[in-house]
Design an enzyme around this catalytic site. Structure first.
Site, PDB file in Angstrom:
ATOM      1  N   GLY A   1      17.673   5.451  25.797  1.00  0.00           N
ATOM      2  CA  GLY A   1      16.454   5.998  25.970  1.00  0.00           C
ATOM      3  C   GLY A   1      15.124   5.119  24.779  1.00  0.00           C
TER       4      GLY A   1
ATOM      5  N   LYS B   1      20.661   4.658  16.972  1.00  0.00           N
ATOM      6  CA  LYS B   1      19.080   4.696  17.028  1.00  0.00           C
ATOM      7  C   LYS B   1      18.258   3.917  16.051  1.00  0.00           C
ATOM      8  CE  LYS B   1      17.841   9.380  16.654  1.00  0.00           C
ATOM      9  NZ  LYS B   1      17.823  10.727  16.055  1.00  0.00           N
TER      10      LYS B   1
ATOM     11  N   ASP C   1      13.232  21.803  18.351  1.00  0.00           N
ATOM     12  CA  ASP C   1      13.433  21.405  19.866  1.00  0.00           C
ATOM     13  C   ASP C   1      14.631  21.670  20.360  1.00  0.00           C
ATOM     14  OD1 ASP C   1      12.065  20.627  22.067  1.00  0.00           O
ATOM     15  OD2 ASP C   1      12.442  18.466  21.783  1.00  0.00           O
TER      16      ASP C   1
END
Length: 1343
Positions: free
Chosen positions: A837, A864, A1024
């Site tokens: 991503g 990440k 979220d």
């Protein structure tokens, strides 16, 4: 009686009054009555004009067109003595008030008119605003008159018309020249066409008065054409903009008026713009353009649109049809074929019939590979293959993609190419070969055909009975053929047989005809027939008694090679051997239809010189060819004379010389992948003259035959048996002859692991020890360096945050500890791979971590990290996220932290678990075709209901035992129990090969609830929560994640810009949208939306609803989503409870865990009961409390309106009653208002990028958001929001393209994550719950 009569009169009066007020006639409708009975009224200036109008219904007045500032002088008042009466009053009238005054009934043409003259001797001419700025347009037409609008306020004026320049005066003649006080001065247009301007003049009491000046413009009138653009029928989707251009081409000096007629002419959003278009230089035409624009069309705008152009003397129009669709759609039309058959060499057309708006993108694939247009294929609305060949046969798939909704439709067509029988010997055997008398001969016919042959037959006829014409393709013509079984008068046939052989990679039929003894010259025909056609070969079987012809060398000769023709004859029988070449002009001599033998015409042949050799029995005449060329080809005749009879015997031989051809590899060598121990076979098809020599190379080294390597068919076939790991590599086929070489490459990939030798193990161990030494040395050096931790923390980058009620915002992240000894992981033991991503400033990368888990050497993880150029605040944000993950601790249903790289010398990296199957939204959409809502009877691991019963009891017990006590932060490297312990208890199965059932959906929901319960226990808020942030791991385990740093929300349609940050409004609770309040209970609302996503199999929430201020208001007023297509009444009730407007009335995550666990247990206890999809009306009437009957989806309800109702109106079932009894909340109402109840407009889809926004769609409950205005007090425009697309697939696909993980990433890692013993128990139950209902294992291909 008196009261009754009065009542009747009153009723009659009411009826009459009502009829008049609504426009319905009573007995009749008379024109209004004016207070003056005259048709023409004359009054003096500065007096007051007052006219009263009475009628039978509502009235209104129209008066002369006066300037805007004088409109205030005109008063229209109601009469006091009557209902339908109005008085018009004009005080202090002036000359310009002259004109017609009209009183009329509203919405009718019934009226009364009086013309009023306001006599003003100081201003006898009226300066009306309708004079169009003093311009008079005329045409040079003797039959046309023009009116100069110089009207008068006095009816009996003596008026003349003055024209200049030159000056000329025209006075009325009582014929074609006249003046009318109501219209003006009328005159033939040609009389004043020369003039530049004109004006009217009158004399009153010796005083001369003039009207305004009128400029005279001579104009044309011819309209050549009117063109609409677009010219064809227009298709639009509701909400899109309609732009129609109407272009008129006229002669010069033409004044043009446009008018439009269309269905909704009173459309408030329409806009019509008329303008002149600059003509091209040198043209004698003028262009006019009228543009009709409707910003947002609706269904009512559908219909015929007509543009009319009017020049005064000519009218032309054009029209088109506008079709408005409710939303974008795409579907294949009827009549699409699934099978197309063609004959080789013909042209094939495969049309695509579809219904779509807008026009779809069309892609063609052949056997899964894309097709592009070339000289043999044309792709588009139809696929055209020019000259189809066998290679073109296969499965052709056309994929239609709607460019707006991105919906895809595919259709596969199988192309079968039929090949008529092809006889291979046709091009190889000369039709003039000769056969020795008395010998046994074999004739063959090798046939290839597709589909297979119906039959092969042999026929014959005497040579004398047939004619010979060499110019024809088939030179022999026989009136009739005889079957070979009837050999009377011919050669005796010994046997005929058919065999099948693989020749040149094709299955061919070889038919053999064996002639016992050759005595008679004849013609033999081989005929083959299949469904595609027929093929035949005629063989000239010419029997001779005499010489023999041979070719040396025996191989097929090639140009530039040396070869010889040998004619051998018995020296005791024959003499005078001679060679001739048969020219094209003397192939044969015809006598009518009969053939004269070659020997009777030898003088016409070209005699060759040869060399004679003799031995004890034969004479041999040799013709040698040095460096033979293609010109040496032809038919050669050897003539020998019988010594006794002096009769000549001739033998004909056709010499074929092949053209030299450079080597060519005629087929593609495809890469192959296999496992150790299998067999690989590859064929290298070549062509070339002389025949190429084939050599194989492996990694540029010559390949030789070995025990497992076999080369066959002149090295064309390479076979490797029992492949090993070292057999993998690049293989090259090289074909060479005297003209050069050709090469083709293929890659062999060998998968699997084979046992290593002791030497390899020693080398690996030694290397590992050396690497460990250097690693320890590097650790000692690096630990001496300290990195700074100053700077502001921009908390807006985080999505999982601490509860703001527990700790102040500026302290909660700073106080969280980071234990480097427990979590730090060396960068040199991390091998980064492909990106998973990527966002505006962050990214997530797949990586291999060596030694991060003691149970394996290498483990696939997700890393990440920040992108290059990240700010210090972004660095601090990622560091704070790391601390939050440490604080959260470990849980089975959360993507857990494994380690981090924080030391100087490299980028900051956070290492978390890798979930190979990607996010839940993408996975569910990919499994829609494999969704089976019911259980199959029988158990997976053992049969009977005993096992199911045991499972259900054990399931509930073990689910209850797994609590949030697992949340203690543990080391990033080791846990108490390995997942491999659980895998030993159950068979590991590929996730994508199982069918999806309702039980899987409940299981996923239960796991997410467990994870959220755990986060709530750690005082953390996930802002979220959506299916795109739920990852799917092995064995049906789902994990809550957040890849806020790696999602580019500027391009994600699920994130709507509202103020400064971009927010996922579809998942947000009303209090979060309006008040920026983030709590655990606002997360419960998001969980309800997540349930809707799960039970709609990955659809985007609120399909077709425009996400704007109106949506937010309806949401706050209680409007909710309809039930998803695959839910149950109980699950939909759970969603509605999560969407309660009062946050305190929503269930806690602990209650949701208990309720979903009960549903999961009830599901497991169904003991062979199949789920039946019932209409909702039937479902709601059932008395069972299991909660497992599926309602009909709203789509099916639309198709069967008599059976079901798409809205949910039901009482809570027993399955949910216990859940509600233990709750402090009230039950939801029995009916719910959904967005389907409210008419929706189709939104126009557009994405507004804004580089100034934050990168994360999950914003902090921080002071940053508290500065936003209170939405309850203010009602700002939501114009900055991005509206969602009307098709749910667009939003859902768009929202997941940038999610953290994408489906399809697979890891070679064979290791497992370490979990606590309680979590291992949950993992086992989750996996069993996902498989116990399947009975027989059903598998499908991976998505």
């Amino acid at each position: 009686m008196e009261s009754r009569a009065l009542l009747a009169v009153a009723l009659w009066f009411c009826v009459e009054t009502r009829a008049a007020s609504v426009g319905l006639p009573g007995d009749s409708l008379h024109p209004p009555k004016l207070s003056t009975q005259k048709d023409i009224l004359t009054i003096l200036a500065n007096t007051t004009l007052q006219i009263t109008c009475r009628g039978q219904r509502d009235l209104d007045w129209l008066w002369p067109n006066t300037p805007r500032d004088s409109e205030e002088r005109v008063l229209v008042t109601e009469c006091g003595d009557s209902i339908f009466c109005k008085t018009l009053t004009v005080p202090r009238v002036v000359g310009n008030d002259t004109g017609a005054y009209k009183c009329f009934y509203r919405d009718t043409d019934v009226s009364s008119i009086v013309y009023v003259y306001v006599q003003d001797h100081r201003s006898p001419f009226i300066a009306s605003v309708s004079d169009e700025h003093g311009i008079v347009y005329i045409t040079e037409n003797k039959n046309k008159t023009v009116v100069i609008p110089c009207r008068g306020s006095i009816s009996n004026l003596n008026v003349s018309l003055c024209a200049r320049y030159p000056e000329k005066r025209f006075v009325p003649d009582g014929n074609r020249i006249s003046w009318d006080s109501e219209k003006g001065f009328t005159i033939p247009s040609y009389m004043i066409s020369y003039a530049g301007m004109v004006f009217c003049e009158a004399k009153i009491n010796d005083e001369t008065y003039q009207s305004i000046m009128y400029i005279v413009l001579v104009v044309g009138y011819r309209i050549y054409d009117v063109v609409l653009s677009p010219p064809h029928e227009i298709e639009l989707s509701a909400g899109e903009k309609l732009v129609l251009n109407c272009t008129a081409r006229t002669e010069l000096n033409v004044g043009l008026d446009f008018s439009w007629q269309f269905p909704s002419s009173k459309h408030q959003h329409k806009k019509i713009v008329n303008r002149d278009v600059k003509s091209l230089p040198g043209t004698v035409a003028k262009m006019f353009l009228s543009t009709l624009t409707i910003d947002s069309v609706t269904k009512s705008d559908q219909g015929e649109y007509t543009c009319t152009a009017y020049s005064g003397l000519m009218t032309k129009k054009n029209k088109t049809f506008v079709r408005v669709h409710t939303k974008p759609f795409i579907a294949f039309g009827s009549g699409m074929k699934s099978l197309v058959e063609a004959t080789v060499g013909s042209q094939v057309r495969i049309p695509v019939k579809y219904l779509s708006y807008p026009a779809p993108d069309i892609k063609w694939y052949r056997n899964g590979r894309p097709i592009e247009s070339n000289y043999t294929m044309i792709v588009g609305d139809e696929l055209t293959i020019m000259e189809v060949s066998e290679r073109d046969a296969g499965n052709y798939t056309v994929i239609l993609t709607n460019p707006i909704s991105m919906e895809k439709q595919s259709h596969m067509v199988s192309l079968v190419v039929n090949v008529p029988p092809q006889i291979g010997e046709k091009a190889l055997i000369s039709p003039m070969d000769s056969y020795q008398y008395g010998t046994m001969q074999t004739l063959t016919c090798t046939v290839y055909a597709n589909p297979p042959l119906h039959h092969i037959q042999w026929y014959w006829q005497l040579e004398e009975a047939c004619s010979y014409r060499p110019s024809q393709t088939n030179p022999y013509t026989c009136k009739e053929w005889r079957h070979v079984k009837d050999f009377q008068g011919g050669n005796k046939i010994e046997v005929t047989k058919n065999q099948y052989a693989l020749i040149e990679g094709k299955n061919k039929t070889v038919s053999t005809l064996v002639i016992q003894a050759a005595y008679v010259s004849a013609l033999y025909k081989c005929e083959a027939i299949n469904k595609a056609g027929r093929g035949e070969r005629v063989i000239s079987f010419h029997v001779i008694r005499g010489p023999e012809i041979t070719v040396q060398p025996a191989t097929q000769p090639t140009e530039r090679e040396s070869m010889s023709l040998l004619c051998t004859a018995d020296r005791n029988t024959f003499e005078n051997l001679t060679w001739y070449k048969l020219g094209s002009q003397a192939t044969s001599v015809h006598m009518g239809e009969s053939l004269t033998p070659v020997c009777k015409n030898l003088d016409a042949l070209w005699k060759l010189n040869g060399t004679v050799f003799s031995n004890s029995t034969n004479d041999i005449l040799i013709v040698a060819f040095q460096n033979a060329s293609l010109q040496d080809q032809g038919n050669y005749v050897c003539s020998a004379q019988d010594k006794k009879t002096k009769k000549r015997h001739c033998l004909v031989k056709q010499l074929v010389i092949l053209e030299r051809m450079a080597p060519m590899i005629t087929g593609n060598l495809e890469n192959q992948t296999t496992t150790i121990g299998e067999t690989i076979e590859v064929v290298c098809p070549t062509s070339g003259n002389p025949t190429p020599l084939i050599t194989w190379f492996k990694d540029n080294e010559t390949l030789v035959e070995d025990s497992g390597i076999v080369l066959k068919d002149g090295n064309r076939n390479l076979t490797i048996r029992r492949v090993r790991k070292e057999d993998g590599g690049l293989y090259t086929c090289q074909a060479c002859n005297v003209l050069g070489c050709a090469r083709a490459e293929t890659l062999f990939i060998i998968e699997g692991v084979q046992e290593k030798t002791n030497l390899e193990v020693i080398i690996l161990v030694g290397t590992a020890v050396i690497a460990m030494f250097f690693w320890l040395l590097l650790v000692i050096l690096v630990r001496t360096v300290k990195r700074a931790n100053e700077g502001e923390l921009k908390t807006g980058y985080l999505s999982i945050v601490m509860d703001p009620d527990e700790l102040p915002l500026d302290e909660r992240c700073e106080r969280l500890p980071y234990d480097a000894s427990k979590w730090e992981f060396p960068r040199d033991r991390l091998k980064l791979g492909k990106p998973l991503g990527r966002g505006a400033f962050g990214q997530v990368i797949e990586a291999d971590a060596f030694g991060i888990d003691k149970t394996a050497t290498c483990k696939t993880v997700a890393v990440k990290m920040l992108k290059e150029g990240a700010t210090h605040s972004e660095h601090r944000a990622l560091m704070s996220e790391l601390k939050i993950l440490i604080h959260i601790g470990h849980h089975l249903n959360v993507v857990n932290l494994l380690g981090a790289c924080t030391k100087p010398g490299g980028p900051l990296m956070v290492i978390v678990e890798f979930c190979k199957f990607g996010n839940l939204s993408t996975y569910l959409r990919g499994k829609r075709n494999e969704f089976v809502p019911y259980k199959s009877k029988g158990a997976r691991f053992r049969s009977g209901k005993d096992y199911v019963g045991e499972l259900s009891v054990d399931l509930k017990r073990r689910l209850d035992s797994i609590t949030s006590s697992q949340s203690s932060a543990s080391s990033g490297f080791v846990e108490e129990k390995s997942l491999s312990d659980v895998e030993e208890e159950e068979a590991s199965e590929e996730l994508y090969k199982d069918f999806l059932t309702l039980e899987h959906l409940i299981c996923y929901s239960f796991q997410v609830a467990k994870g959220m319960e755990f986060l709530a226990s750690r005082k953390c808020i996930h802002r979220d929560l959506a299916a795109r942030n739920i990852l799917l791991s092995e064995k049906n385990v789902v994990k809550i994640c957040d890849f806020g740093l790696a999602r580019d929300i500027y391009k994600d349609p699920d994130y709507v810009r509202k103020g400064d940050p971009r927010l996922p409004l579809k998942w947000m609770a009303p209090e979060t949208i309006f008040d920026r309040i983030y709590t655990i209970q606002s997360g419960v609302w998001s969980f309800g939306v997540l349930l809707w996503e799960i039970f709609s199999l990955g659809a985007s929430p609120y399909p077709g609803v425009k996400i704007d201020e109106k949506f937010c208001r309806r949401l706050k007023e209680g409007t909710r989503m309809r039930a998803p297509d695959y839910t149950t009444p109980e699950m939909y009730q759970t969603m509605l409870d999560c969407w309660h407007e009062d946050p305190n009335q929503r269930p806690a995550f602990s209650e949701l865990v208990e309720h979903l666990g009960n549903l999961l247990q009830a599901n497991a206890q169904q003991d062979g009961k199949d789920y039946i999809v019932l209409p909702m009306s039937e479902t709601l009437s059932m008395e069972e409390d299991s909660g497992l009957s599926l309602p009909t989806s709203p789509v099916s309800c639309m198709e069967e309106e008599e059976v079901c109702d798409p809205k949910f109106h039901y009482d809570n079932t027993a399955g949910i009653s216990h859940y509600l009894q233990n709750s402090k909340r009230k039950s939801r109402p029995v009916s719910v208002k959904t967005f389907e109840d409210i008419p929706l407009e189709e939104p126009e889809v557009k994405v507004i990028p804004d580089d100034s926004q934050t990168d994360s769609g999950m914003v902090l409950a921080s002071e940053e958001l508290k500065t936003l205005e209170d939405r309850n007090k203010l009602s700002p425009s939501f114009g900055g929001m991005m509206p969602s697309k009307s098709r749910e697939s667009v939003a859902s696909e768009g929202s997941n393209q940038t999610s953290g993980y994408q489906s399809g990433y697979h890891s070679d890692d064979t290791d497992t994550t370490v979990y606590s013993s309680d979590e291992a128990g949950l993992l086992k139950l989750v996996d069993v719950a996902g498989h116990v209902d399947s009975g027989t294992t059903l598998r499908s291909s991976p998505v």
